[in-house]
Structures are given as structure tokens and as C-alpha cells.
Design an enzyme around this catalytic site. Structure first.
Site, PDB file in Angstrom:
ATOM      1  N   HIS A 108      73.834  81.036  33.835  1.00 42.66           N
ATOM      2  CA  HIS A 108      72.574  81.224  33.121  1.00 42.66           C
ATOM      3  C   HIS A 108      71.713  79.966  33.259  1.00 42.66           C
ATOM      4  CE1 HIS A 108      70.337  84.086  30.563  1.00 42.66           C
ATOM      5  NE2 HIS A 108      69.662  83.003  30.225  1.00 42.66           N
ATOM      6  N   ASP A 109      70.669  80.099  34.049  1.00 35.62           N
ATOM      7  CA  ASP A 109      69.685  79.035  34.298  1.00 35.62           C
ATOM      8  C   ASP A 109      70.224  77.845  35.083  1.00 35.62           C
ATOM      9  OD1 ASP A 109      67.720  80.531  33.159  1.00 35.62           O
ATOM     10  OD2 ASP A 109      67.641  79.432  31.268  1.00 35.62           O
ATOM     11  N   ASN A 164      73.438  86.823  41.541  1.00 36.09           N
ATOM     12  CA  ASN A 164      73.014  87.925  40.683  1.00 36.09           C
ATOM     13  C   ASN A 164      71.706  88.471  41.239  1.00 36.09           C
ATOM     14  OD1 ASN A 164      71.696  89.420  38.600  1.00 36.09           O
ATOM     15  ND2 ASN A 164      73.004  88.459  37.075  1.00 36.09           N
ATOM     16  N   ARG A 175      58.155  99.620  42.151  1.00 35.76           N
ATOM     17  CA  ARG A 175      57.379 100.406  43.103  1.00 35.76           C
ATOM     18  C   ARG A 175      57.930 101.813  43.310  1.00 35.76           C
ATOM     19  NH1 ARG A 175      53.629  97.492  46.039  1.00 35.76           N
ATOM     20  NH2 ARG A 175      52.860  99.561  46.552  1.00 35.76           N
ATOM     21  N   ARG A 203      71.730  96.775  32.539  1.00 35.29           N
ATOM     22  CA  ARG A 203      71.536  96.910  31.095  1.00 35.29           C
ATOM     23  C   ARG A 203      71.416  98.384  30.728  1.00 35.29           C
ATOM     24  NH1 ARG A 203      70.751  91.834  29.068  1.00 35.29           N
ATOM     25  NH2 ARG A 203      70.378  90.267  30.687  1.00 35.29           N
ATOM     26  N   HIS A 247      74.134  93.015  36.716  1.00 31.06           N
ATOM     27  CA  HIS A 247      74.154  93.166  35.258  1.00 31.06           C
ATOM     28  C   HIS A 247      73.273  94.365  34.873  1.00 31.06           C
ATOM     29  CE1 HIS A 247      74.010  91.005  31.081  1.00 31.06           C
ATOM     30  NE2 HIS A 247      73.932  92.327  30.946  1.00 31.06           N
ATOM     31  N   GLY A 264      71.055  83.892  39.414  1.00 28.36           N
ATOM     32  CA  GLY A 264      70.162  84.960  39.811  1.00 28.36           C
ATOM     33  C   GLY A 264      68.694  84.596  39.759  1.00 28.36           C
ATOM     34  N   HIS A 265      68.161  84.426  38.571  1.00 29.60           N
ATOM     35  CA  HIS A 265      66.724  84.201  38.397  1.00 29.60           C
ATOM     36  C   HIS A 265      66.255  83.000  39.209  1.00 29.60           C
ATOM     37  CE1 HIS A 265      62.867  84.467  36.262  1.00 29.60           C
ATOM     38  NE2 HIS A 265      62.908  83.144  36.218  1.00 29.60           N
ATOM     39  N   HIS A 291      66.403  97.135  35.553  1.00 26.00           N
ATOM     40  CA  HIS A 291      66.485  96.504  36.878  1.00 26.00           C
ATOM     41  C   HIS A 291      67.707  97.067  37.611  1.00 26.00           C
ATOM     42  CE1 HIS A 291      68.814  93.923  34.231  1.00 26.00           C
ATOM     43  NE2 HIS A 291      67.748  93.297  33.787  1.00 26.00           N
ATOM     44  N   GLU A 308      78.500  92.674  35.101  1.00 26.37           N
ATOM     45  CA  GLU A 308      78.319  92.161  33.745  1.00 26.37           C
ATOM     46  C   GLU A 308      77.652  93.203  32.868  1.00 26.37           C
ATOM     47  OE1 GLU A 308      77.366  87.469  34.804  1.00 26.37           O
ATOM     48  OE2 GLU A 308      75.740  88.793  34.177  1.00 26.37           O
TER      49      GLU A 308
END
Length: 242
Positions: free
Chosen positions: A194-195, A7, A18, A45, A43, A216-217, A50, A73
């Protein structure tokens, strides 16, 4: 083997901060694929803070050229669905996010949301787009996802990640294993995300039949700490063993 989908929302967030195309989202996605990822997740939103809708088209072209899957997503608002229908990614994961939500933090209520989801899933199926529903592991109505027309579910794994390595962690892990089994028994494919990270992914993939993980994160943080080559190589190895 479990498919690793990266992700790249956080790379898009850096770009947007920027006001120009740096870092280049497409180039970063291509680098991830070069290093062993088997797909890309995006994803966008509703505020496009982002990932942007335009990124869906750009990354769709990249993924098609590389013969890998793009997973898009998001909350199935009309503008999101229009982008999905126009670009026809391999997979669309529907997530019950509010417009101002910081990050995904719960799955669908399959009874309450049934009338909303059924026609959306039918549209995706008619277009040949594989569908997945974001689901909490303790949802006892997993079979309803199949009845509504979904092809897969994506297990929301933050509870597993939050308690990983603690006394409660094993109990929650067993709950996820049971959730995957319920979904598979209903005829659904099982994804997860997720995580998840380099520390907790290998144990999670001892659950049989996890088809795809989207990460992702954690990937971005780990790349900052260890470098992209080392991080993606480690992830690819774990997923090959999963």
C-alpha cells in the site's frame, strides 16, 4: 529476494471506463511478468468497479502458464470466497474493506474479528490456498494471526509511505521492522503493500525477511511518467536486492 507482485486494479479501472477490453488486463499483466514481476495481485471489490470476478479466472490461467503466483485480495464476503474457492489462486489476502470503501485503509482487529476469520482461513487451508491477513504495523496481537490459521500477514504500509523522508519517518520504519519481527517470531510469513513506490521501497526492504510486496497505484502512475520498461526494470532490481 523479495517477490514483486503487480496489482493491476487501475488497469481494470481504465478498461471499465470505456466499456470494452482496452486496455487489456491480461496483456498488461503479461507485460509486467515479461519485465520482471514475479506475480500478479488482483483486488476485486464487491461493486467490481475495477477488477472483476471474471478477471480472477483469466489471470489465474495466465499465472499458471507462467509458473508465477496470483494473489487475490478482498473482503471475504460469500461471493468473493466462491470465486476464490473455484479458481484456487496461490494466495488469498483477506482485507477488512467495507463495500463502499475507496481504498484499503486499515488492518483486521484480530481479537474482534477472530470468530469471523477462523473458519474462512480453515477453508482456504483445506483447499491448499496460502492465506494472508492485512494487518496494521502497530497491532500487538500479531501472534493471533497464526493461531487463527493464517500463513502470512500483509503489513499495511501507508503510514510508512506517508511519513517517508520526514523526522517521524524513521520512528515509523522501526515500528514496521518490529512488526515484521513479531510476525516472524510467531511463525508467519510477512508481505507488505500500500503506497510503496520507487522512492521508498528500497529502504523498506532492508527489513529482513519481507517475502512479497504488492504494488499497484504507484506503478501505474510511474509508468505514465517514465514508461513501463524503465519502471518495471527498476522495481525488479530493487526486489532482487531485497
Amino acid at each position: 529476494m523479495t517477490a514483486l507482485s503487480i496489482n493491476i486494479n487501475k488497469i481494470a479501472l481504465l478498461r471499465n471506463s470505456r466499456g470494452r477490453n482496452y486496455p487489456d488486463v491480461q496483456a498488461f499483466a503479461a507485460r509486467c511478468l515479461d519485465l520482471g514481476a514475479r506475480g500478479i495481485t488482483l483486488h476485486p471489490r464487491q461493486d467490481q468497479r475495477h477488477a472483476r470476478y471474471s478477471d480472477v479466472e483469466t489471470l489465474g490461467v495466465l499465472c499458471q502458464a507462467r509458473c508465477v503466483e496470483l494473489n487475490v485480495e478482498g473482503y471475504p464476503a460469500p461471493d468473493f470466497l466462491e470465486v476464490v474457492k473455484r479458481n484456487k489462486p496461490a494466495q488469498c489476502t483477506l482485507v477488512p474493506d467495507a463495500p463502499d470503501q475507496l481504498t484499503s485503509d486499515h488492518g483486521w482487529d484480530l481479537r474482534k474479528d477472530a470468530d469471523f476469520l477462523r473458519p474462512v482461513l480453515a477453508e482456504l487451508k483445506a483447499l491448499g490456498i496460502r492465506s494472508s491477513l492485512f494487518i496494521d504495523y502497530d497491532n500487538q496481537d500479531m501472534h493471533l494471526a497464526k493461531e487463527l490459521g493464517a500463513d502470512r500477514v500483509e503489513l499495511y504500509t501507508e503510514p510508512y509511505a506517508e511519513h517517508f523522508g520526514t523526522a517521524k519517518g524513521e520512528e515509523i520504519f522501526q515500528g514496521f521492522a518490529a512488526a515484521a519481527k513479531r510476525a516472524q517470531d510467531a511463525g508467519l510469513g510477512v508481505n507488505a503493500g500500500h503506497d510503496l513506490n520507487l522512492d521508498n521501497l528500497a529502504k523498506f526492504l532492508t527489513i529482513p525477511g519481507i517475502l512479497e510486496v504488492s504494488i499497484g497505484h504507484a506503478v501505474i502512475v510511474e509508468c505514465l511518467e517514465q514508461g513501463i520498461v524503465e519502471v518495471l526494470t527498476k522495481y525488479a532490481k530493487i526486489c532482487q536486492q531485497g
